[in-house]
Scaffold this active site. Sequence first.
Site, short mmCIF file in Angstrom:
data_model
loop_
_atom_site.label_atom_id
_atom_site.label_comp_id
_atom_site.label_asym_id
_atom_site.label_seq_id
_atom_site.Cartn_x
_atom_site.Cartn_y
_atom_site.Cartn_z
N ARG A 6 0.84 -1.20 0.00
CA ARG A 6 0.00 0.00 0.00
C ARG A 6 0.87 1.25 0.00
NH1 ARG A 6 -2.41 -1.30 4.06
NH2 ARG A 6 -1.68 0.14 5.64
N SER A 48 -8.59 -0.24 -0.66
CA SER A 48 -9.56 -0.61 0.37
C SER A 48 -10.30 0.62 0.89
CB SER A 48 -8.85 -1.39 1.48
OG SER A 48 -9.79 -1.88 2.40
N HIS A 49 -10.18 0.88 2.20
CA HIS A 49 -10.92 1.99 2.82
C HIS A 49 -10.05 3.24 2.98
CE1 HIS A 49 -8.78 -0.18 5.97
NE2 HIS A 49 -8.69 0.97 6.58
N LYS A 60 -3.63 -6.51 -2.95
CA LYS A 60 -3.89 -7.68 -2.10
C LYS A 60 -3.64 -8.91 -2.97
CE LYS A 60 -7.35 -5.52 0.93
NZ LYS A 60 -8.77 -5.51 1.39
N ASP A 102 -17.18 -1.44 2.65
CA ASP A 102 -15.95 -0.65 2.56
C ASP A 102 -15.58 -0.47 1.09
OD1 ASP A 102 -15.06 -3.25 2.03
OD2 ASP A 102 -13.15 -2.95 3.03
N ASP A 137 -13.53 -1.69 -1.05
CA ASP A 137 -13.33 -2.78 -2.02
C ASP A 137 -14.29 -3.94 -1.81
OD1 ASP A 137 -12.00 -3.64 0.33
OD2 ASP A 137 -10.54 -4.81 -0.79
N ASP A 160 -14.95 -6.08 0.71
CA ASP A 160 -14.70 -7.32 1.46
C ASP A 160 -15.15 -7.23 2.92
OD1 ASP A 160 -12.64 -5.76 2.48
OD2 ASP A 160 -11.01 -6.99 1.69
N ARG A 161 -15.72 -6.07 3.33
CA ARG A 161 -16.21 -5.93 4.71
C ARG A 161 -17.65 -5.41 4.70
NH1 ARG A 161 -13.63 -2.20 8.01
NH2 ARG A 161 -12.67 -1.07 6.28
N HIS A 177 -14.32 -8.31 8.39
CA HIS A 177 -14.08 -9.42 7.46
C HIS A 177 -14.79 -10.67 8.01
CE1 HIS A 177 -10.84 -7.41 5.15
NE2 HIS A 177 -10.52 -6.87 6.31
#
Length: 466
Positions: free
Chosen positions: A18, A106-107, A116, A245, A247, A249-250, A332
């Site tokens: 990142r 992501s966030h 990832k 979020d 992307d 995944d949450r 997650h």
Amino acid sequence: MVDSGVPAQSIFKAYDIRGIVGQTLTEPVVRQIGAALGLAAREKGVKAIVVGRDGRLSGPALIAALAEGINRAGLDAIDIGMVPTPVVYYATYELGTGSGVAVTGSHNPPEYNGLKMMVAGETLYGDAIRALYDSIVADGFEARLAGITPGTTRSADLGEAYLGRITGDVKLARPMKIAVDCGNGVAGALAPELYRRLGCEVIELFCEVDGNFPNHHPDPAHPENLQDLIRCLRETDAEIGLAFDGDGDRLGVVTKDGQIVYPDRQLMLFAQDVLTRVPGGQIIYDVKCSRNVARHVREHGGEPLMWRTGHSLVKAKLRETGAPLAGEMSGHIFFKERWYGFDDGLYAGARLLEILAREADPSRLLNALPNAPTTPELQLKTAEGENFALVERLRREAKFERATEVITIDGVRAEYPDGFGLARPSNTTPVVVLRFEADDDAALARIQDDFRRAILAVAPDAKLPF
């Protein structure tokens, strides 16, 4: 200044890569990372790697550079375009590669992006991510690539297959009216369509994918980002609110009466459901979760297993144990029962709706889940690297006199008859993460006092956030 493509070591984090686009994360850097990842994957017999991206403005250029790097290492890249991160994971199964990279920040704020990565069925973390950096800066990196016949890049569209896989698995007992807040993240590309196909009427909030995130930050872990969803539930006849979020995944969940159902309580409900079909199953939860998770799992015939925080670490433990379900306080949720074992906010939302559609009053079911007075995640700021040293001193020297057990699998978690306290070093920022829970406010204050004494004994200058 010419960008040499030599990456800064600082972008190689514990669970992902990142950096800030145009500064530490540039196209030449991502090209080199793609080549290093390709070489590592070749050694495991991988022939092709799936690549996908979130909705950030830098995504198209970075995914092209990533694919070029993968091709340089002699592997094919399969570009599945702009999709939630879980669709990248799904594609690694559907296309049989076992390997994939999601280009996502992501966030994080708009200026960030990252990678990832999954190789040969395993999500990369820790040493495996650092090894990519070591490979790039080692003498002979370019020589290893020389003479390799380049791979090719082709496109594939997995959106329909992904939606079909979920709608073939999840069935709702009745139609529902729901509100969905995607925070302008990439979940907006698929989530509303998914829930409509499941039979829901969907009120969309910020489901247009926009890498500037003009409305609010796409991170449902923070209550301020759920206020629009809470307001929508109050002002409409939607029964439940789902938030995602950046992307996808949450998952965040809000009830009709404006209560936030945090992920450890979501996990209790999912466990209760899964254990009806997998009696005696092991349910994995991370060290930040409520004590009520273990109690609830036992009450429903399951075996609770506490594990370290980090989506990569939890996925690895899930593979090792064969557990049907796992979850983290961060949001997650990992279903192995009826699914693949990766974290997927959209699928978790579908499974939640499946449970709630059996109820006349979904909010009542959610609000009845065990709850306790708790603090949010508190952060003790430290110098770079000092967070690990501080927690290690705490582990070695601290005395928690009234604690019944001190768990040290990830930081220091002291269990008391009426609560717990946790101090663990963040793997992503130089802070010690602190969290407290108790049966009542007096016990919460007492446990915090215990930790205050213990931390100041090993770090007298610490500026405590409680």
